[in-house]
Write a protein that holds these residues in place. Sequence first.
Motif, PDB file in Angstrom:
ATOM      1  N   THR A  85      52.404  38.062  23.649  1.00  0.00           N
ATOM      2  CA  THR A  85      53.106  39.108  22.643  1.00  0.00           C
ATOM      3  C   THR A  85      52.250  40.119  22.120  1.00  0.00           C
ATOM      4  OG1 THR A  85      55.670  37.420  22.030  1.00  0.00           O
ATOM      5  CG2 THR A  85      54.936  39.212  20.568  1.00  0.00           C
ATOM      6  N   PRO A  86      52.687  40.823  21.852  1.00  0.00           N
ATOM      7  CA  PRO A  86      51.428  42.266  21.619  1.00  0.00           C
ATOM      8  C   PRO A  86      51.720  41.248  20.288  1.00  0.00           C
ATOM      9  CG  PRO A  86      52.504  43.154  22.907  1.00  0.00           C
ATOM     10  CD  PRO A  86      53.845  41.779  23.255  1.00  0.00           C
ATOM     11  N   ARG A  87      50.802  42.664  19.808  1.00  0.00           N
ATOM     12  CA  ARG A  87      50.576  41.603  18.292  1.00  0.00           C
ATOM     13  C   ARG A  87      50.471  43.825  17.967  1.00  0.00           C
ATOM     14  NH1 ARG A  87      45.105  40.086  18.924  1.00  0.00           N
ATOM     15  NH2 ARG A  87      44.744  40.962  21.367  1.00  0.00           N
ATOM     16  N   ILE A  88      50.397  43.990  16.763  1.00  0.00           N
ATOM     17  CA  ILE A  88      50.787  45.339  15.460  1.00  0.00           C
ATOM     18  C   ILE A  88      50.274  45.404  14.380  1.00  0.00           C
ATOM     19  CG2 ILE A  88      52.904  45.033  15.146  1.00  0.00           C
ATOM     20  CD1 ILE A  88      54.100  47.455  16.187  1.00  0.00           C
ATOM     21  N   VAL A  89      49.798  46.854  14.148  1.00  0.00           N
ATOM     22  CA  VAL A  89      49.730  46.436  12.909  1.00  0.00           C
ATOM     23  C   VAL A  89      50.209  47.916  12.907  1.00  0.00           C
ATOM     24  CG1 VAL A  89      48.335  47.473  10.818  1.00  0.00           C
ATOM     25  CG2 VAL A  89      47.290  46.173  12.743  1.00  0.00           C
ATOM     26  N   ASN A  90      51.519  48.171  11.816  1.00  0.00           N
ATOM     27  CA  ASN A  90      52.063  49.287  11.496  1.00  0.00           C
ATOM     28  C   ASN A  90      52.553  49.648   9.869  1.00  0.00           C
ATOM     29  OD1 ASN A  90      54.629  50.638  10.850  1.00  0.00           O
ATOM     30  ND2 ASN A  90      55.897  49.475  12.106  1.00  0.00           N
ATOM     31  N   VAL A  91      52.200  50.589   9.974  1.00  0.00           N
ATOM     32  CA  VAL A  91      51.658  50.780   8.217  1.00  0.00           C
ATOM     33  C   VAL A  91      52.028  52.856   7.749  1.00  0.00           C
ATOM     34  CG1 VAL A  91      49.400  50.041   7.593  1.00  0.00           C
ATOM     35  CG2 VAL A  91      49.112  52.373   8.110  1.00  0.00           C
ATOM     36  N   GLU A  92      52.523  53.127   7.214  1.00  0.00           N
ATOM     37  CA  GLU A  92      53.045  54.466   6.636  1.00  0.00           C
ATOM     38  C   GLU A  92      51.563  55.116   5.840  1.00  0.00           C
ATOM     39  OE1 GLU A  92      56.865  57.403   4.780  1.00  0.00           O
ATOM     40  OE2 GLU A  92      56.910  55.070   4.893  1.00  0.00           O
ATOM     41  N   VAL A  93      51.350  56.694   6.343  1.00  0.00           N
ATOM     42  CA  VAL A  93      50.012  57.116   5.494  1.00  0.00           C
ATOM     43  C   VAL A  93      50.591  58.447   5.640  1.00  0.00           C
ATOM     44  CG1 VAL A  93      48.561  55.379   6.671  1.00  0.00           C
ATOM     45  CG2 VAL A  93      48.869  57.646   8.005  1.00  0.00           C
ATOM     46  N   PRO A  94      49.865  58.747   4.544  1.00  0.00           N
ATOM     47  CA  PRO A  94      50.008  60.188   4.624  1.00  0.00           C
ATOM     48  C   PRO A  94      49.343  61.322   5.393  1.00  0.00           C
ATOM     49  CG  PRO A  94      48.407  59.344   3.011  1.00  0.00           C
ATOM     50  CD  PRO A  94      49.064  58.385   3.824  1.00  0.00           C
ATOM     51  N   GLY A  95      50.462  62.674   5.579  1.00  0.00           N
ATOM     52  CA  GLY A  95      50.163  63.640   7.027  1.00  0.00           C
ATOM     53  C   GLY A  95      50.451  63.289   8.507  1.00  0.00           C
ATOM     54  N   THR A  96      49.760  64.258   9.153  1.00  0.00           N
ATOM     55  CA  THR A  96      50.654  63.871  10.817  1.00  0.00           C
ATOM     56  C   THR A  96      49.786  64.203  11.490  1.00  0.00           C
ATOM     57  OG1 THR A  96      51.214  66.205   9.987  1.00  0.00           O
ATOM     58  CG2 THR A  96      52.827  64.858  10.346  1.00  0.00           C
ATOM     59  N   GLU A  97      48.241  64.196  11.034  1.00  0.00           N
ATOM     60  CA  GLU A  97      47.236  64.346  11.751  1.00  0.00           C
ATOM     61  C   GLU A  97      46.099  63.105  11.844  1.00  0.00           C
ATOM     62  OE1 GLU A  97      47.144  67.367  13.879  1.00  0.00           O
ATOM     63  OE2 GLU A  97      48.990  68.055  13.565  1.00  0.00           O
ATOM     64  N   TRP A  98      45.208  63.817  12.536  1.00  0.00           N
ATOM     65  CA  TRP A  98      43.773  62.637  11.934  1.00  0.00           C
ATOM     66  C   TRP A  98      43.029  63.614  11.404  1.00  0.00           C
ATOM     67  CZ3 TRP A  98      42.530  58.290  15.171  1.00  0.00           C
ATOM     68  CH2 TRP A  98      43.879  58.141  15.904  1.00  0.00           C
ATOM     69  N   SER A  99      41.970  62.899  10.589  1.00  0.00           N
ATOM     70  CA  SER A  99      41.036  63.156   9.682  1.00  0.00           C
ATOM     71  C   SER A  99      39.774  63.627  10.089  1.00  0.00           C
ATOM     72  CB  SER A  99      41.374  62.943   8.762  1.00  0.00           C
ATOM     73  OG  SER A  99      42.469  62.813   7.945  1.00  0.00           O
ATOM     74  N   GLU A 100      38.997  64.331  10.238  1.00  0.00           N
ATOM     75  CA  GLU A 100      37.893  64.128  10.530  1.00  0.00           C
ATOM     76  C   GLU A 100      36.651  62.565   9.997  1.00  0.00           C
ATOM     77  OE1 GLU A 100      35.436  67.267  10.199  1.00  0.00           O
ATOM     78  OE2 GLU A 100      36.357  68.461  11.484  1.00  0.00           O
ATOM     79  N   LEU A 101      36.110  62.532  11.261  1.00  0.00           N
ATOM     80  CA  LEU A 101      35.236  60.850   9.930  1.00  0.00           C
ATOM     81  C   LEU A 101      33.887  61.483   9.763  1.00  0.00           C
ATOM     82  CD1 LEU A 101      34.610  58.579   9.831  1.00  0.00           C
ATOM     83  CD2 LEU A 101      33.309  58.096  12.073  1.00  0.00           C
ATOM     84  N   GLY A 102      33.628  62.781   8.492  1.00  0.00           N
ATOM     85  CA  GLY A 102      32.699  62.910   8.130  1.00  0.00           C
ATOM     86  C   GLY A 102      31.441  62.823   8.128  1.00  0.00           C
ATOM     87  N   GLU A 103      31.200  61.168   7.974  1.00  0.00           N
ATOM     88  CA  GLU A 103      30.328  60.469   7.857  1.00  0.00           C
ATOM     89  C   GLU A 103      29.460  61.018   8.864  1.00  0.00           C
ATOM     90  OE1 GLU A 103      33.029  58.384   4.613  1.00  0.00           O
ATOM     91  OE2 GLU A 103      33.029  58.864   7.065  1.00  0.00           O
ATOM     92  N   MET A 104      30.094  61.348  10.571  1.00  0.00           N
ATOM     93  CA  MET A 104      29.724  61.287  11.697  1.00  0.00           C
ATOM     94  C   MET A 104      29.534  62.842  12.278  1.00  0.00           C
ATOM     95  SD  MET A 104      30.222  58.116  14.301  1.00  0.00           S
ATOM     96  CE  MET A 104      29.683  56.204  13.236  1.00  0.00           C
ATOM     97  N   ARG A 105      29.989  63.648  11.077  1.00  0.00           N
ATOM     98  CA  ARG A 105      29.306  65.212  11.435  1.00  0.00           C
ATOM     99  C   ARG A 105      29.141  65.936  12.565  1.00  0.00           C
ATOM    100  NH1 ARG A 105      32.728  68.101   9.278  1.00  0.00           N
ATOM    101  NH2 ARG A 105      33.590  67.186   6.758  1.00  0.00           N
ATOM    102  N   VAL A 106      30.006  66.581  13.325  1.00  0.00           N
ATOM    103  CA  VAL A 106      28.946  66.886  14.428  1.00  0.00           C
ATOM    104  C   VAL A 106      29.037  69.105  14.086  1.00  0.00           C
ATOM    105  CG1 VAL A 106      28.864  67.755  17.147  1.00  0.00           C
ATOM    106  CG2 VAL A 106      29.504  65.816  16.328  1.00  0.00           C
ATOM    107  N   SER A 107      27.297  69.174  14.200  1.00  0.00           N
ATOM    108  CA  SER A 107      27.486  70.158  13.676  1.00  0.00           C
ATOM    109  C   SER A 107      27.272  71.662  14.981  1.00  0.00           C
ATOM    110  CB  SER A 107      26.000  70.474  13.137  1.00  0.00           C
ATOM    111  OG  SER A 107      27.262  70.166  11.447  1.00  0.00           O
ATOM    112  N   ARG A 108      27.342  72.279  15.592  1.00  0.00           N
ATOM    113  CA  ARG A 108      26.881  72.489  16.937  1.00  0.00           C
ATOM    114  C   ARG A 108      27.365  74.374  16.600  1.00  0.00           C
ATOM    115  NH1 ARG A 108      27.905  68.274  21.542  1.00  0.00           N
ATOM    116  NH2 ARG A 108      27.472  66.830  20.528  1.00  0.00           N
TER     117      ARG A 108
END
Length: 108
Positions: A85-108
Amino acid sequence: MIFITAKFRVLPEHADAWPGISGDFTAATRSEQGCLWFDWSRSVDDPDEYVLVEAFRDGDAGAAHVGSEHFKEAQRRLPQYLSQTPRIVNVEVPGTEWSELGEMRVSR
């Protein structure tokens, strides 16, 4: 948004074919009005495991997904290809988009 991650252990003899086996379900879900994303990845550690990362606009969109005919068809059809049987994590979070991972910011 409703954010869901699920792990699917596929029977070894069907693991390579899983993207095709789940393809109609994936396409139908991605076309739902409230689906934000529905993305499969194969584990780099276990070739029989697929991870599904999905998100829906809100609880109503999640309920519409679970109530859809393509979801019901997936419930009938897909378990025969799984080893557990598949295993699942299901949560409600604010927003509707991915956030940036600021700790690995890419500056190009």
